[in-house]
Scaffold this motif. Structure first.
Motif, PDB file in Angstrom:
ATOM      1  N   ARG A  91       0.830  -1.205   0.000  1.00 25.84           N
ATOM      2  CA  ARG A  91       0.000   0.000   0.000  1.00 25.84           C
ATOM      3  C   ARG A  91       0.870   1.264   0.000  1.00 25.84           C
ATOM      4  NH1 ARG A  91      -4.410   1.704   4.618  1.00 25.84           N
ATOM      5  NH2 ARG A  91      -5.401   3.393   3.440  1.00 25.84           N
ATOM      6  N   TYR A  92       1.986   1.177   0.703  1.00 23.64           N
ATOM      7  CA  TYR A  92       2.915   2.317   0.727  1.00 23.64           C
ATOM      8  C   TYR A  92       3.399   2.624  -0.690  1.00 23.64           C
ATOM      9  CZ  TYR A  92       7.102   5.072   1.685  1.00 23.64           C
ATOM     10  OH  TYR A  92       8.053   6.064   1.682  1.00 23.64           O
ATOM     11  N   LEU A  93       3.829   1.575  -1.361  1.00 22.31           N
ATOM     12  CA  LEU A  93       4.325   1.712  -2.734  1.00 22.31           C
ATOM     13  C   LEU A  93       3.238   2.297  -3.637  1.00 22.31           C
ATOM     14  CD1 LEU A  93       6.804   0.742  -4.527  1.00 22.31           C
ATOM     15  CD2 LEU A  93       5.397  -1.232  -5.072  1.00 22.31           C
ATOM     16  N   LYS A  94       2.051   1.709  -3.546  1.00 21.77           N
ATOM     17  CA  LYS A  94       0.952   2.106  -4.439  1.00 21.77           C
ATOM     18  C   LYS A  94       0.485   3.533  -4.172  1.00 21.77           C
ATOM     19  CE  LYS A  94      -1.509  -1.782  -6.244  1.00 21.77           C
ATOM     20  NZ  LYS A  94      -1.673  -3.054  -5.520  1.00 21.77           N
ATOM     21  N   THR A  95       0.336   3.883  -2.887  1.00 23.12           N
ATOM     22  CA  THR A  95      -0.240   5.186  -2.553  1.00 23.12           C
ATOM     23  C   THR A  95       0.676   6.330  -2.950  1.00 23.12           C
ATOM     24  OG1 THR A  95      -1.187   4.117  -0.625  1.00 23.12           O
ATOM     25  CG2 THR A  95      -1.307   6.503  -0.655  1.00 23.12           C
ATOM     26  N   TYR A  96       1.971   6.140  -2.741  1.00 16.46           N
ATOM     27  CA  TYR A  96       2.858   7.309  -2.864  1.00 16.46           C
ATOM     28  C   TYR A  96       3.819   7.274  -4.040  1.00 16.46           C
ATOM     29  CZ  TYR A  96       1.201   7.922   1.903  1.00 16.46           C
ATOM     30  OH  TYR A  96       0.409   8.073   3.012  1.00 16.46           O
ATOM     31  N   TRP A  97       4.114   6.084  -4.543  1.00  9.45           N
ATOM     32  CA  TRP A  97       5.244   6.014  -5.488  1.00  9.45           C
ATOM     33  C   TRP A  97       4.859   5.527  -6.873  1.00  9.45           C
ATOM     34  CZ3 TRP A  97       9.576   8.415  -3.918  1.00  9.45           C
ATOM     35  CH2 TRP A  97       9.757   8.596  -2.544  1.00  9.45           C
ATOM     36  N   GLU A  98       3.578   5.255  -7.101  1.00 10.54           N
ATOM     37  CA  GLU A  98       3.229   4.720  -8.419  1.00 10.54           C
ATOM     38  C   GLU A  98       2.635   5.753  -9.359  1.00 10.54           C
ATOM     39  OE1 GLU A  98       1.043   1.051  -8.189  1.00 10.54           O
ATOM     40  OE2 GLU A  98       2.946  -0.062  -8.092  1.00 10.54           O
ATOM     41  N   ARG A  99       1.994   6.773  -8.783  1.00  9.48           N
ATOM     42  CA  ARG A  99       1.309   7.757  -9.629  1.00  9.48           C
ATOM     43  C   ARG A  99       2.309   8.413 -10.586  1.00  9.48           C
ATOM     44  NH1 ARG A  99      -0.843  10.321 -12.628  1.00  9.48           N
ATOM     45  NH2 ARG A  99      -2.580  11.769 -12.555  1.00  9.48           N
ATOM     46  N   PHE A 100       3.462   8.813 -10.055  1.00 12.31           N
ATOM     47  CA  PHE A 100       4.553   9.352 -10.880  1.00 12.31           C
ATOM     48  C   PHE A 100       5.827   8.612 -10.488  1.00 12.31           C
ATOM     49  CE2 PHE A 100       1.575  12.936 -10.302  1.00 12.31           C
ATOM     50  CZ  PHE A 100       1.244  13.167 -11.627  1.00 12.31           C
ATOM     51  N   PRO A 101       6.301   7.714 -11.339  1.00  9.42           N
ATOM     52  CA  PRO A 101       7.417   6.840 -10.962  1.00  9.42           C
ATOM     53  C   PRO A 101       8.612   7.609 -10.402  1.00  9.42           C
ATOM     54  CG  PRO A 101       6.539   6.215 -13.088  1.00  9.42           C
ATOM     55  CD  PRO A 101       5.813   7.472 -12.685  1.00  9.42           C
ATOM     56  N   GLN A 102       9.178   7.068  -9.365  1.00  8.20           N
ATOM     57  CA  GLN A 102      10.370   7.617  -8.699  1.00  8.20           C
ATOM     58  C   GLN A 102      10.115   8.909  -7.914  1.00  8.20           C
ATOM     59  OE1 GLN A 102      13.285   5.845  -8.659  1.00  8.20           O
ATOM     60  NE2 GLN A 102      12.145   4.347  -9.839  1.00  8.20           N
ATOM     61  N   ARG A 103       8.877   9.404  -7.928  1.00  8.11           N
ATOM     62  CA  ARG A 103       8.613  10.632  -7.176  1.00  8.11           C
ATOM     63  C   ARG A 103       7.522  10.363  -6.138  1.00  8.11           C
ATOM     64  NH1 ARG A 103       9.763  15.511 -11.066  1.00  8.11           N
ATOM     65  NH2 ARG A 103       9.640  14.482 -13.075  1.00  8.11           N
ATOM     66  N   PHE A 104       7.602  11.092  -5.053  1.00  7.26           N
ATOM     67  CA  PHE A 104       6.637  10.929  -3.960  1.00  7.26           C
ATOM     68  C   PHE A 104       5.402  11.772  -4.263  1.00  7.26           C
ATOM     69  CE2 PHE A 104       4.670  12.150   0.016  1.00  7.26           C
ATOM     70  CZ  PHE A 104       4.605  10.945   0.708  1.00  7.26           C
ATOM     71  N   TYR A 105       4.252  11.105  -4.362  1.00  4.06           N
ATOM     72  CA  TYR A 105       2.994  11.773  -4.675  1.00  4.06           C
ATOM     73  C   TYR A 105       2.346  12.258  -3.376  1.00  4.06           C
ATOM     74  CZ  TYR A 105      -1.870  12.236  -6.211  1.00  4.06           C
ATOM     75  OH  TYR A 105      -3.125  12.720  -6.469  1.00  4.06           O
ATOM     76  N   THR A 106       2.139  13.564  -3.277  1.00  3.47           N
ATOM     77  CA  THR A 106       1.634  14.115  -2.006  1.00  3.47           C
ATOM     78  C   THR A 106       0.119  14.106  -1.916  1.00  3.47           C
ATOM     79  OG1 THR A 106       1.431  16.358  -2.886  1.00  3.47           O
ATOM     80  CG2 THR A 106       3.573  15.743  -1.949  1.00  3.47           C
ATOM     81  N   GLY A 107      -0.555  14.078  -3.078  1.00  5.92           N
ATOM     82  CA  GLY A 107      -2.018  14.178  -3.068  1.00  5.92           C
ATOM     83  C   GLY A 107      -2.502  15.616  -3.024  1.00  5.92           C
ATOM     84  N   ASP A 108      -1.586  16.575  -3.116  1.00  5.26           N
ATOM     85  CA  ASP A 108      -1.979  17.992  -3.087  1.00  5.26           C
ATOM     86  C   ASP A 108      -1.893  18.621  -4.481  1.00  5.26           C
ATOM     87  OD1 ASP A 108      -2.674  18.500  -0.452  1.00  5.26           O
ATOM     88  OD2 ASP A 108      -0.606  18.857   0.165  1.00  5.26           O
ATOM     89  N   TYR A 109      -2.771  19.589  -4.709  1.00  5.46           N
ATOM     90  CA  TYR A 109      -2.640  20.458  -5.882  1.00  5.46           C
ATOM     91  C   TYR A 109      -1.766  21.642  -5.507  1.00  5.46           C
ATOM     92  CZ  TYR A 109      -6.582  18.600  -8.654  1.00  5.46           C
ATOM     93  OH  TYR A 109      -7.410  17.842  -9.411  1.00  5.46           O
ATOM     94  N   ALA A 110      -0.962  22.089  -6.460  1.00 12.13           N
ATOM     95  CA  ALA A 110      -0.152  23.287  -6.209  1.00 12.13           C
ATOM     96  C   ALA A 110       0.113  24.005  -7.519  1.00 12.13           C
ATOM     97  CB  ALA A 110       1.176  22.887  -5.567  1.00 12.13           C
ATOM     98  N   ILE A 111       0.581  25.228  -7.406  1.00 12.60           N
ATOM     99  CA  ILE A 111       1.121  25.922  -8.580  1.00 12.60           C
ATOM    100  C   ILE A 111       2.452  26.563  -8.177  1.00 12.60           C
ATOM    101  CG2 ILE A 111      -1.129  26.481  -9.622  1.00 12.60           C
ATOM    102  CD1 ILE A 111      -0.592  29.349  -8.698  1.00 12.60           C
ATOM    103  N   ARG A 112       3.254  26.855  -9.165  1.00  6.90           N
ATOM    104  CA  ARG A 112       4.452  27.672  -8.914  1.00  6.90           C
ATOM    105  C   ARG A 112       4.257  28.967  -9.670  1.00  6.90           C
ATOM    106  NH1 ARG A 112       9.658  23.984  -7.702  1.00  6.90           N
ATOM    107  NH2 ARG A 112      10.043  25.781  -6.405  1.00  6.90           N
TER     108      ARG A 112
END
Ligand code: PRX
Length: 645
Positions: A477-498
């Motif tokens: 679940r750790y792998l799926k929740t945070y690391w699969e949406r964008f490979p090699q990057r931690f997915y926070t679940g937040d929207y942001a802009i720069r």
């Protein structure tokens, strides 16, 4: 949305040195290596110094893996030479009672507790222990005593229900439970005993330790022991050698909400976490020996773990802890506490600021707040209006004001203004830049970088110290929740802009997680609680904007055949949520409908429910299975509005 303004036009505070954004970014770019973090790691005391920065198979990284340390040593023993008689904590009860504890006194109490835990209960390295305590001075002591002997603790917010506590005891496999008889809230004595009784019926433990805050309210039963009794024969001079644990030894498990399923037990390590906190205390809070520090969160959440207990204690700071709420007995109570103790660093949530702002300026202007030097907020986006009030009325235009972005999973602050490193000009509403050693991006759904001003998903680009080890008992679940949406990057679940200066603006959750007064709640959890009510067949919960709390839950409920909608039933459903989850999760409204809008594949379209509630355009409805369901929701909502007058 602000884009690039000339340097001169952003908010700058007299007496502080500000650097132009380009300079920050140039210096920041030099810090993005694991070796940078190894040099930061040298700033804390280890039993065995680490020589390796980062290793492990993605995403199960280990920071400083050959280092050994102990959190209780770092936060207490280390201060015995120079800070033994320094105040660690000014504690103020809601009833006006005060307690003052020095580092020396904490050291004694922690040693005595550690001794009793290991000799009486046989708690040893790796054992799990649940903690369910209100904001009393013993809570940090219990956490540090368990860390001293290598036990893994899991603090459960004392506002959670018996069910929530039982679930966490079971999931973590906690052997023991440490609690208190209760605390004061808005002038009332709130007992925790009934919740503890019910929770341990569902999830039995080997023993329960009870601290007395209220006194003479706890009714002794089999299996529990009062703290006085527990410590009676333990000498005051007892010393327990801290267990030197591996850097990746879990320090604690903290449960947090996700989009689906049960709350996730986020596991934090010891070494990486300690290093992140030590560095962020310097960069973000600019912590100095003479500061009086107050983080007005609850220790039951990550903010309290990191920035009430571990960070400030590692730094040997004098902290303030207050038992009560911000607007009782009156909305000046917090500012009176700042004046009373000469608080210089203050950390709170936008919800609290908005709440206090509503009472006008009278209560804040009444007090001498000239001791304040740094102000930060956390937990949710800060709207510019609240930022300006905090800056002008609380900080009196003398303090840099920041909105630190981070989450349970990150362990410590990730994006912030850094008055103690390089301070960039302030922009109301922004989070600022990633801290040194941390790189973030805002991505489009296809993984490409969003352009300036374009909303996208906030990700963390590489591992950082303080990152989770995993989810307790569920690596998958750790792998799926945070690391699969964008490979090699931690997915926070937040929207942001720069924006044009690359400042990060975190906008809020991109998933089905709500942020109610800075408390993170999964819609799924609330829905699961609602369907526990015998009359309910199906429920959908959405978050609706709220002026003070940021967001509040609203429930759309389909009843089973044979049940009729009524105000009484709505009340019962709200109570069910209160009982099963927590008062903070109770829906503001319950809207009865005969069906919920769903996609053809059966997924509830919460987006449409939110739009109906807000009277906003429905947007794309082509995937909707049955258009009549939306009409039905509209009708039900109109009906409710009519009833509410
Ligand atoms: O949506 C973000 C919001 O709070 C979420 C994390 O919640 P939790 O794990 O409970 O930790 C809260 C305290 C660290 C994030 O996903 N959030 C937190 N801080 C900010 C924020 N949103 C905007 N600005 C912030 N400063």
């Amino acid at each position: 949305m602000a884009t690039a303004l000339p340097f001169e036009e952003y908010v700058k505070v007299d007496g502080w040195k500000f650097v132009p954004p380009e300079e920050y970014l140039k210096e920041h770019a030099k810090t993005l290596t694991p070796e940078f973090w190894l040099s930061e790691a040298r700033k804390i005391d280890w039993y065995e110094d680490p020589t390796v920065a980062l290793e492990g198979d993605h995403p199960f990284y280990r920071w400083f893996s050959n280092g050994k340390l102990n959190m209780s040593y770092l936060t207490l023993d280390r201060h015995m030479e120079n800070r033994k008689h320094k105040v660690a904590l000014f504690w103020l009860g809601e009833d006006g009672s005060e307690r003052v504890l020095t580092y020396g006194q904490y050291h004694r109490l922690v040693n005595r507790l550690a001794y009793a835990f290991s000799t009486k209960w046989g708690i040893k390295k790796g054992d799990r222990v649940a903690i369910y305590m209100p904001m009393i001075p013993e809570l940090p002591a219990v956490m540090l005593a368990l860390a001293r002997i290598g036990a893994i603790f899991s603090v459960v917010f004392s506002g959670f229900s018996a069910n929530a506590l039982a679930e966490r005891i079971k999931d973590s496999g906690a052997r023991y439970l440490i609690t208190a008889d209760g605390s004061y809230r808005r002038g009332k004595r709130i007992s925790l005993q009934e919740n503890v009784r019910r929770a341990t019926q569902m999830a039995p433990v080997e023993g329960i330790l009870v601290f007395e805050r209220l006194k003479r309210v706890w009714i002794k039963t089999e299996g529990d022991i009062l703290a006085d009794e527990f410590l009676k024969e333990v000498p005051h001079s007892v010393y327990v050698e801290p267990v030197a644990v591996e850097s990746h030894h879990p320090l604690f498990i903290l449960y947090t909400s996700g989009t689906t399923g049960k709350p996730k037990g986020i596991i934090h390590d010891t070494g990486g976490y300690a290093v992140l906190l030590n560095s962020t205390m310097d960069w973000v809070f600019d912590a100095k020996e003479e500061d009086v520090y107050w983080c007005a969160a609850d220790i039951g959440w990550i903010t309290g773990h990191s920035y009430i207990v571990f960070g400030p204690f590692m730094k040997g700071l004098t902290s303030v802890m207050y038992e009560g709420v911000p607007n009782w007995p009156d909305p000046g109570i917090w500012w009176s506490i700042v004046e009373r103790y000469g608080v210089s660093i203050f950390y709170t949530s936008p919800t609290a600021i908005r709440l206090l702002m509503r009472y006008g300026d009278e209560y804040v202007l009444k007090y001498d707040l000239s001791s304040l030097r740094i102000l930060h907020s956390v937990g949710e986006p800060i709207n510019p209006e609240a930022w300006w009030w905090y800056y002008k009325k609380v900080g009196r235009e003398r303090c840099p004001v920041g909105s630190t972005w981070w989450m349970t999973e990150t362990g410590g602050v990730m994006i912030s203004h850094t008055p103690g490193w390089k301070l960039v000009p302030l922009k109301p509403g922004t989070n600022g830049y990633p801290i040194p050693g941390v790189s973030v991006s805002v991505l489009r759904p296809d993984g490409s970088e969003a352009s300036e001003g374009e909303r996208g998903y906030l990700v963390i680009n590489s591992p950082w110290p303080g990152m989770p080890l995993s989810i307790w008992g569920d690596d998958e679940r750790y792998l799926k929740t945070y690391w699969e949406r964008f490979p090699q990057r931690f997915y926070t679940g937040d929207y942001a802009i720069r924006d044009g200066d690359s400042y990060v603006w975190v906008l809020g959750r991109a998933d089905e997680v709500m942020n109610v007064a800075g408390h993170r709640l999964g819609t799924y959890e609330i829905e699961s609680a609602i369907v526990e009510h015998e009359a309910v067949s199906e429920a959908a919960v959405v978050g609706i904007p709220d002026e003070v709390k940021g967001e509040v839950p609203v429930a759309f409920v389909v009843l089973k055949v044979g049940y009729e909608p009524s105000e009484e039933l709505a009340k019962e459903i709200k109570n069910t949520v209160r009982e099963i989850l927590s008062p903070i999760a109770v829906p503001k409204d319950v809207v009865f409908v005969s069906k919920l809008p769903k996609t053809r594949s059966g997924k509830i379209m919460r987006r449409l429910l939110r739009a109906v509630f807000l009277g906003a355009p429905l947007g794309d409805v082509t995937t909707l299975e049955d258009e009549a369901s939306v009409e039905e929701v509209k009708r039900a909502y109109e009906h409710l509005k009519g009833e509410l007058g």
